[in-house]
Write a protein that holds these residues in place. Structure first.
Motif, short mmCIF file in Angstrom:
data_model
loop_
_atom_site.label_atom_id
_atom_site.label_comp_id
_atom_site.label_asym_id
_atom_site.label_seq_id
_atom_site.Cartn_x
_atom_site.Cartn_y
_atom_site.Cartn_z
N GLY A 64 0.81 -1.20 0.00
CA GLY A 64 0.00 0.00 0.00
C GLY A 64 0.84 1.26 0.00
O GLY A 64 0.52 2.24 -0.69
N TYR A 65 1.94 1.26 0.77
CA TYR A 65 2.81 2.42 0.84
C TYR A 65 3.47 2.68 -0.51
O TYR A 65 3.58 3.82 -0.96
CB TYR A 65 3.87 2.20 1.93
CG TYR A 65 4.86 3.32 2.04
CD1 TYR A 65 4.46 4.60 2.44
CD2 TYR A 65 6.20 3.11 1.75
CE1 TYR A 65 5.38 5.63 2.56
CE2 TYR A 65 7.13 4.13 1.85
CZ TYR A 65 6.72 5.39 2.26
OH TYR A 65 7.63 6.41 2.36
N LEU B 2 2.36 1.83 -3.53
CA LEU B 2 1.37 2.34 -4.47
C LEU B 2 1.03 3.79 -4.18
O LEU B 2 0.85 4.59 -5.10
CB LEU B 2 0.10 1.48 -4.40
CG LEU B 2 0.24 0.04 -4.91
CD1 LEU B 2 -1.05 -0.73 -4.69
CD2 LEU B 2 0.61 0.03 -6.40
N ASP B 3 0.97 4.14 -2.90
CA ASP B 3 0.70 5.52 -2.52
C ASP B 3 1.82 6.44 -2.98
O ASP B 3 1.58 7.53 -3.50
CB ASP B 3 0.51 5.63 -1.01
CG ASP B 3 0.26 7.06 -0.56
OD1 ASP B 3 -0.76 7.63 -0.96
OD2 ASP B 3 1.11 7.60 0.17
N LEU B 4 3.06 5.98 -2.81
CA LEU B 4 4.21 6.78 -3.24
C LEU B 4 4.22 6.95 -4.75
O LEU B 4 4.52 8.03 -5.26
CB LEU B 4 5.52 6.12 -2.80
CG LEU B 4 6.04 6.48 -1.42
CD1 LEU B 4 7.38 5.80 -1.19
CD2 LEU B 4 6.19 7.98 -1.26
N LYS C 194 1.69 6.99 -6.74
CA LYS C 194 0.63 7.94 -7.08
C LYS C 194 1.06 9.36 -6.76
O LYS C 194 0.87 10.28 -7.56
CB LYS C 194 -0.65 7.57 -6.31
CG LYS C 194 -1.85 8.45 -6.61
CD LYS C 194 -3.09 7.88 -5.91
CE LYS C 194 -4.34 8.71 -6.24
NZ LYS C 194 -4.30 10.03 -5.61
N ARG C 195 1.66 9.56 -5.59
CA ARG C 195 2.10 10.88 -5.20
C ARG C 195 3.19 11.41 -6.12
O ARG C 195 3.19 12.59 -6.49
CB ARG C 195 2.62 10.86 -3.76
CG ARG C 195 1.53 10.75 -2.72
CD ARG C 195 2.09 10.91 -1.32
NE ARG C 195 2.81 12.17 -1.18
CZ ARG C 195 3.60 12.46 -0.16
NH1 ARG C 195 3.80 11.56 0.80
NH2 ARG C 195 4.20 13.61 -0.08
N GLU D 66 1.73 12.64 -9.30
CA GLU D 66 0.88 13.82 -9.13
C GLU D 66 1.67 15.07 -8.77
O GLU D 66 1.29 16.18 -9.14
CB GLU D 66 -0.16 13.55 -8.03
CG GLU D 66 -1.23 12.54 -8.42
CD GLU D 66 -2.18 12.25 -7.27
OE1 GLU D 66 -1.86 12.65 -6.11
OE2 GLU D 66 -3.23 11.63 -7.51
N ILE E 199 5.47 5.33 7.53
CA ILE E 199 4.10 5.82 7.42
C ILE E 199 3.90 7.05 8.30
O ILE E 199 3.23 8.02 7.92
CB ILE E 199 3.11 4.71 7.78
CG1 ILE E 199 3.19 3.59 6.72
CG2 ILE E 199 1.69 5.24 7.87
CD1 ILE E 199 2.47 2.33 7.11
N GLU F 181 5.28 9.99 6.65
CA GLU F 181 4.35 10.42 5.61
C GLU F 181 3.19 11.21 6.21
O GLU F 181 2.72 12.18 5.62
CB GLU F 181 3.80 9.20 4.86
CG GLU F 181 4.76 8.67 3.83
CD GLU F 181 4.98 9.70 2.74
OE1 GLU F 181 4.13 9.83 1.85
OE2 GLU F 181 5.98 10.42 2.81
N TYR F 182 2.74 10.79 7.39
CA TYR F 182 1.64 11.48 8.06
C TYR F 182 2.05 12.92 8.38
O TYR F 182 1.30 13.87 8.15
CB TYR F 182 1.28 10.73 9.33
CG TYR F 182 0.32 11.47 10.24
CD1 TYR F 182 -1.03 11.56 9.91
CD2 TYR F 182 0.76 12.07 11.41
CE1 TYR F 182 -1.92 12.24 10.74
CE2 TYR F 182 -0.11 12.74 12.24
CZ TYR F 182 -1.45 12.83 11.91
OH TYR F 182 -2.30 13.51 12.72
N SER G 253 2.36 15.02 5.25
CA SER G 253 1.09 15.34 4.58
C SER G 253 0.59 16.73 4.94
O SER G 253 -0.25 17.29 4.23
CB SER G 253 0.03 14.29 4.94
OG SER G 253 -0.32 14.39 6.32
#
Length: 216
Positions: free
Chosen positions: A55-56, A58-60, A62-63, A66, A192, A195-196, A199
């Motif tokens: 999950g991490y 895939l999130d990276l 995407k980020r 973007e 994580i 990352e929080y 954000s």
């Protein structure tokens, strides 16, 4: 004697029939039909999801796509980086530097003019040029995976003519640096949490970091 001969023929015929019915042969290793090369992949994927790695990542990915331009373009039949490409790659390097546990892959592409063999080599040279420039910006070469070239096989615009948008490289998140302390110790919670905290930072905070120093 005649009966023995008939028995031998029947036995041989039966063995041949069994062998023909089995795609793996009569004397194949037990279980060979079950393992087609992907055995265990589902378990591995579940472990990655449960640990937070999948999950991490895939999130990276995407980020990254973007928050910074992932694509640079090239002049016809050239692999040199112009100033526009270098400016984009400096943004990529600033972003990549924030995540020392992450690996990246660069894909090289061409337009449809010329032979496939020539274009694969040209796409490779373009991807190499990007990797070399990212290295010059302080990104460890070990974090940039083996460069892959798709040549002319994946155009954005379907045309046989010259098309700048097809003459490109694309940089993508590809995985984790397995030797990195955060990863080898399984400390994904720290990643994580970082990352929080990040954000709450404006996007310009990630892409505007001064590009000094090396992450090697």
């Amino acid at each position: 004697m005649k009966n023995k001969h008939i028995t031998a023929v029947l036995l041989g015929t039966s063995l041949m029939t069994l062998g023909a019915c089995s795609p793996v042969g009569f004397f194949s290793e037990a279980g060979s039909r079950l393992d087609t090369g992907s055995f265990g992949n589902a378990t591995m994927n579940n472990m990655m999801v449960q640990s937070g790695e999948e999950g991490y990542m895939l999130d990276l990915a995407k980020r990254f796509s973007e928050q910074v331009p992932s694509t640079v373009n090239f002049e016809f039949n050239r692999s040199e980086l112009d100033e526009s490409a270098r400016a984009i790659l400096r943004q990529q390097a600033n972003w990549i530097r924030q995540f020392p546990e992450v690996r990246f892959r660069v894909y090289g592409h061409t337009d449809l003019v010329g032979s496939n063999a020539y274009n694969r080599g040209l796409g490779q040279r373009r991807a190499n040029a990007v990797v070399n420039y990212l290295v010059s910006q302080g990104i460890s070469r070990s974090r940039l995976e083996a460069v892959v070239s798709f040549g002319e096989t994946r155009p954005l615009i379907a045309t046989q003519n010259r098309e700048r948008r097809n003459r490109r490289t694309v940089t993508e998140v590809s995985g984790f640096v397995k030797s990195h302390p955060r990863v080898i110790d399984g400390k994904y919670a720290q990643i994580i949490y970082r990352e929080y905290v990040a954000s709450a930072t404006a996007v310009s905070g990630l892409t505007g970091v001064n590009g000094g120093g090396s992450d090697e």
